[in-house]
Scaffold this active site. Structure first.
Site, PDB file in Angstrom:
ATOM      1  N   GLY A 118       0.818  -1.144  -0.051  1.00 34.07           N
ATOM      2  CA  GLY A 118      -0.086  -0.132  -0.080  1.00 34.07           C
ATOM      3  C   GLY A 118       0.862   1.288  -0.122  1.00 34.07           C
ATOM      4  O   GLY A 118       1.993   1.428   0.030  1.00 34.07           O
ATOM      5  N   GLY A 174       0.339   5.469   1.918  1.00 31.73           N
ATOM      6  CA  GLY A 174      -0.247   6.468   2.714  1.00 31.73           C
ATOM      7  C   GLY A 174       0.368   7.621   2.756  1.00 31.73           C
ATOM      8  O   GLY A 174       1.261   7.968   2.037  1.00 31.73           O
ATOM      9  N   PHE A 219       2.615   8.534   4.946  1.00 30.53           N
ATOM     10  CA  PHE A 219       4.056   8.755   5.246  1.00 30.53           C
ATOM     11  C   PHE A 219       4.799   8.156   3.938  1.00 30.53           C
ATOM     12  O   PHE A 219       5.964   8.563   3.692  1.00 30.53           O
ATOM     13  CB  PHE A 219       4.372   7.782   6.280  1.00 30.53           C
ATOM     14  CG  PHE A 219       5.595   7.856   7.017  1.00 30.53           C
ATOM     15  CD1 PHE A 219       5.809   8.901   7.912  1.00 30.53           C
ATOM     16  CD2 PHE A 219       6.788   6.976   6.746  1.00 30.53           C
ATOM     17  CE1 PHE A 219       7.368   8.939   8.552  1.00 30.53           C
ATOM     18  CE2 PHE A 219       7.969   7.105   7.162  1.00 30.53           C
ATOM     19  CZ  PHE A 219       8.247   7.983   8.016  1.00 30.53           C
ATOM     20  N   GLY A 220       4.292   7.348   3.217  1.00 27.04           N
ATOM     21  CA  GLY A 220       4.890   6.746   1.952  1.00 27.04           C
ATOM     22  C   GLY A 220       4.418   5.518   1.745  1.00 27.04           C
ATOM     23  O   GLY A 220       3.426   5.052   1.988  1.00 27.04           O
ATOM     24  N   LYS A 247       6.695   1.492   6.885  1.00 22.95           N
ATOM     25  CA  LYS A 247       6.401   2.555   6.149  1.00 22.95           C
ATOM     26  C   LYS A 247       7.633   3.280   5.968  1.00 22.95           C
ATOM     27  O   LYS A 247       8.359   3.509   6.507  1.00 22.95           O
ATOM     28  CB  LYS A 247       5.303   3.378   6.622  1.00 22.95           C
ATOM     29  CG  LYS A 247       4.069   2.893   7.174  1.00 22.95           C
ATOM     30  CD  LYS A 247       2.929   3.978   7.757  1.00 22.95           C
ATOM     31  CE  LYS A 247       1.533   2.924   7.978  1.00 22.95           C
ATOM     32  NZ  LYS A 247       0.500   3.835   8.339  1.00 22.95           N
ATOM     33  N   ASP A 307      -6.414  12.509  11.538  1.00 18.03           N
ATOM     34  CA  ASP A 307      -6.666  11.756  10.032  1.00 18.03           C
ATOM     35  C   ASP A 307      -7.352  10.474  10.376  1.00 18.03           C
ATOM     36  O   ASP A 307      -7.128   9.513   9.596  1.00 18.03           O
ATOM     37  CB  ASP A 307      -5.332  11.622   9.749  1.00 18.03           C
ATOM     38  CG  ASP A 307      -5.411  11.157   7.861  1.00 18.03           C
ATOM     39  OD1 ASP A 307      -6.461  11.764   7.257  1.00 18.03           O
ATOM     40  OD2 ASP A 307      -4.481  10.618   7.399  1.00 18.03           O
TER      41      ASP A 307
END
Length: 366
Positions: free
Chosen positions: A82, A84, A86-87, A103, A196
């Site tokens: 995936g 997100g 953060f990266g 991440k 978030d």
């Protein structure tokens, strides 16, 4: 019998409107059950609704880049699961057998990064995704989290696993778990705001226990990137508190608003980002008789239940235009648990609606 027409316009009043027989005086007392359930609760009791406080502070583990390269086969695309805020996110298998989610982003080493990770890794709760540690090498910053095998709730209600039949009781348990996770963050001193919260950031494990992901990640990003305001870091707009959009100030009640949108997605089976009509419907403080228009067709059989009506009413209360008039997350947990108790008392078939799914962890090779 018909819905009481005198229901107030507030979500709190709407929550307590129910189908009653006007000739039955005994039913009238049930109109106030929601608020009476909170009377007499001490502050300490309410602060622990989200679960027990974390034990002694845990030291964040420092991982070497080589260790993580081995865990992910040099960050192979086959282990990419995936992306997100953060990266990129990779699944990794550590040498001790632990499966983790890593991440990864580009970024020069920063002491602020280490400080934030140390704080966030000390927060432990059954309904929060655990942050195990970090890595800073070769101009890369990485966060190492526990791996939650069943993926996000969004995938199960309108994404790639949406063929899964999640009954109302299953969605209710997911909502309770997510609410407890948020309530725990708000019970910290000082409270930790998620900033978030959204359906994609609620994960479920192999037992469908909900875990809130990315707690405190916005704070970390704001600190290491030095973004001027939180608005520069925000993601999905439909989950954002309208008051925040106007003032730029985030509060606990902003997280509550986001949770309300999450509840609407759970009950509708639709993405609020793709179809904002459900939010507009709720903000217009609709009559319960019109609620069928937003309910997931898989849940139609549950529409007439008292629990479903209270669930929708709670969502309406959470997204009230005034933050001051929204409930706290402790109150949300209490009301969801009351709804669950009612649903259980109405259930006579053990194991009804237990979902059968393919674990996300089975889709990737470590």
């Amino acid at each position: 019998m018909s819905l009481v027409s005198e229901c107030g316009s507030d979500g709190a009043d709407f929550l307590e409107c129910r189908r009653i027989d006007r000739s039955s005086a005994s039913d009238l007392s049930s109109l106030f059950e929601g608020k009476q359930s909170l009377v007499g609760r001490s502050t300490s009791e309410l602060s622990l609704i989200g679960g027990t406080l974390s034990s002694a502070s845990r030291e964040a583990r420092h991982f070497s880049l080589r260790e993580l390269e081995l865990a992910t086969k040099n960050f192979s695309d086959i282990n990419l699961i995936g992306q997100g805020s953060f990266g990129l996110v990779y699944k990794g298998l550590l040498q001790d057998g632990m499966v983790v989610a890593i991440k990864k982003r580009h970024g020069a080493p920063r002491q602020e990064f280490v400080e934030e990770v140390r704080f966030l890794s000390s927060i432990r709760h059954r309904n929060l995704v655990t942050l195990h540690g970090y890595c800073q090498e070769n101009d890369q910053q990485m966060l190492i989290y526990e791996h939650v095998p069943n993926g996000s709730v969004s995938n199960h209600i309108y994404g790639q696993y949406s063929t899964t039949k999640l009954e109302f009781k299953n969605r209710l348990l997911i909502a309770i778990g997510a609410a407890k996770g948020l309530a725990h963050l708000h019970s910290l001193a000082p409270p930790l705001l998620h900033k978030d919260f959204k359906t994609a950031n609620v994960l479920v494990d192999e037992n469908f226990i909900a875990k809130v992901a990315d707690a405190g990640l916005r704070n970390l990003l704001e600190r290491i990137i030095n973004a001027g305001t939180s608005s520069q870091m925000m993601g999905t707009v439909v989950f954002l508190d309208p008051e925040f959009r106007e003032s730029g100030r985030f509060s606990e009640k902003s997280d509550v608003y986001s949770f309300g949108v999450f509840l609407l997605e759970l009950v509708s089976g639709c993405s609020a980002e793709s179809d904002e009509s459900m939010i507009k419907w709720a903000q217009n403080r609709p009559d319960l008789s019109d609620a069928a228009s937003i309910i997931d067709e898989k849940l139609v059989s549950s529409f007439t239940s008292e629990g479903m009506k209270r669930f929708i009413g709670l969502a309406v209360w959470c997204i009230h235009s005034s933050g001051q008039r929204r409930p706290t997350m402790n109150t949300v947990v209490l009301e969801l648990e009351r709804i669950h108790e009612r649903e259980i008392s109405m259930t006579t078939i053990v194991g009804e609606g237990t979902p059968t799914v393919t674990l996300a962890s089975q889709l990737f090779t470590a």
